[in-house]
Design an enzyme around this catalytic site. Sequence first.
Site, mmCIF file in Angstrom:
data_model
loop_
_atom_site.group_PDB
_atom_site.id
_atom_site.type_symbol
_atom_site.label_atom_id
_atom_site.label_comp_id
_atom_site.label_asym_id
_atom_site.label_seq_id
_atom_site.Cartn_x
_atom_site.Cartn_y
_atom_site.Cartn_z
ATOM 1 N N ARG A 179 0.846 -1.201 0.000
ATOM 2 C CA ARG A 179 0.000 0.000 0.000
ATOM 3 C C ARG A 179 0.881 1.251 0.000
ATOM 4 N NH1 ARG A 179 -4.900 1.305 4.243
ATOM 5 N NH2 ARG A 179 -3.275 1.295 5.844
ATOM 6 N N ASP A 459 -3.531 3.922 14.451
ATOM 7 C CA ASP A 459 -2.710 4.326 13.314
ATOM 8 C C ASP A 459 -3.223 5.666 12.805
ATOM 9 O OD1 ASP A 459 -4.979 3.789 11.856
ATOM 10 O OD2 ASP A 459 -4.124 2.155 10.691
#
Length: 553
Positions: A179, A459
């Site tokens: 990603r 996150d």
Amino acid sequence: MLCATAFRGAAPVSAVLKPQSELQIHGHAEGQGSVLTADAQAFLLELHRRFEGERQSRLAARVARQARFDAGELPAFRTDTAALRDADWRVAPIPAALADRRVEITGPVDPKMVINALNSGAQCYMADFEDSTSPTWANLIEGQLALREAVAGTLAFTAPNGKQYALKPEAERAVLIVRPRGWHLDEKHVLVDGERVSASLFDLGLFAFHNAQALAAKDRGPYFYLPKLQSMEEAALWNAVLGHIETALGLPHGQMKVTVLIETLPAAFEMDEILHALKDRIVGLNCGRWDYIFSYIKTLRAHRDRVLPERGQVTMTQPFLKAYSELLVKTCHRRGAHAMGGMAAQIPISVDAEANTRALARVHADKLREVGAGHDGTWVAHPALIPIAREVFDEGMPAANQHTVLREDVDVAAADLLKPSLGTITRAGFEGNVEVCVRYLAAWLDGNGCVPIHWLMEDAATAEIARAQLWQWLHFDADPVKPGRQPLHLDDGTAMDFALLDRALIGLPSRLASEGEIPGKARINEAIALLVELTHADTLAEFLTLPAYERID
Ligand SMILES: CC(=O)SCCNC(=O)CCNC(=O)[C@H](O)C(C)(C)COP(=O)(O)OP(=O)(O)OC[C@H]1O[C@@H](n2cnc3c(N)ncnc32)[C@H](O)[C@@H]1OP(=O)(O)O
Ligand SMILES: O=CC(=O)O
Ligand SMILES: [Mg+2]
């Protein structure tokens, strides 16, 4: 400073570089020379020249659209693409390596994580340069090096405590999906004619450049997760980038495959369109729930009737989230694509058996909901959660996927995707947001993009919810220069104003100081200053990582 030379890669690139074109590297990290070879630099330079203009247009389109939402408009399905939504078409066939994705582990790209994730027993591993990586130059270079060695099968690592890590044989390893960072981020260490390059093109471009041939030799492509898209035009930009890279690296058309995260509210209104824009290369959509919640808050920041309750109450059973995940399943299966589930935030709790049982039960319930809704696979944050997800999907999904579950019972209208939520904002919820923001920002500034806080995985996406909520709650204030505005209140009747924020912040540094080792401890004061700046700003910053990035190496 390293200067690009003419491209001498494996495949033809016809572009003629302007004589003054120059790519400059402003950064020093171990191993950088082997990642940013002259050929790799020329490849990046070409990507920048071809696609930077369109990237900037797409970013400007985001701003223009947000201005309309701030003026009272609500997101809606597009009228200009109605025919495309009604027509019957399917995405290209899914390659064998991506046919069964029942459990995917995700995580940052340091060598230990990469080895642990690839060895974890999950079907796929999403190596993450985005939500879980703090993009220091050292982290990025280390990540590219680790992934290249992982593809080559040679990655090994010795931890400071002497523990040795090595990859299992290839057949036992998870399939690698990378990603890159989103379109909004620049890579400040790489400039072309003084302009920063796109972080997305840097991450994806370098991974493809160094690994495409090795992957193709194993009948795989470089596979990617594409984050934070907001429209079909952004998907079309990605498609053009991928097409160019395939040509440049001599790969067959469609060899590179992508899964797109539907993790912004505007994108939920364009799922068919995004699948169509990438139809030769897309294999699925994913419910990136945390960024999606953040995007709901951000997009509807000015809509008082759609203020969400505190973070802990925004679960996937809230009607707007249920509608989004079910629409994603229905849309994907009609088009022959995977409908991937997302991430439960709970992680194992090593110090408290009862709390651990409760956390694991929540993960189990989340996976059960996903398989029942028709998802073809799910994410876990930690290797210990793989058996739970695996058992649920093995039982609920006997075949490699459940594309035959068409969910024709699902009928989602725009109002369902926007539905206001019930719930409360408590003092603990407000203070919890403050603590998460401070602790996460401190860790991020210190080079760590994913940390456990109170036994939840935090996150960039989960922290953004806390940060955007604070801004939104505090900006429905009773400011006399904005006549008619009234503050929002906690459930105990306290007005949410900056005095409340100050009170939440005042004892935090000393409390955190007494908590032993916490990630980023040395940067707590800097994190507080940044949070104060972000919450006091007149406009909601688009991403907290934008100002934070200016404060890291
Ligand atoms: C919203 C989204 O975008 S979700 C996607 C982004 N988020 C993620 O990818 C989450 C990734 N997860 C993590 O980073 C970690 O699991 C954390 C930070 C949440 C918790 O980390 P820790 O507290 O270090 O976990 P813990 O100490 O229990 O780890 C035990 C072992 O598992 C390993 N481990 C933990 N999580 C992962 C992971 N995701 N991938 C691979 N290995 C992992 C650790 O490296 C450690 O290995 P070791 O025994 O060899 O030293
Ligand atoms: O990227 C995943 C998310 O939930 O955000
Ligand atoms: Mg995300």
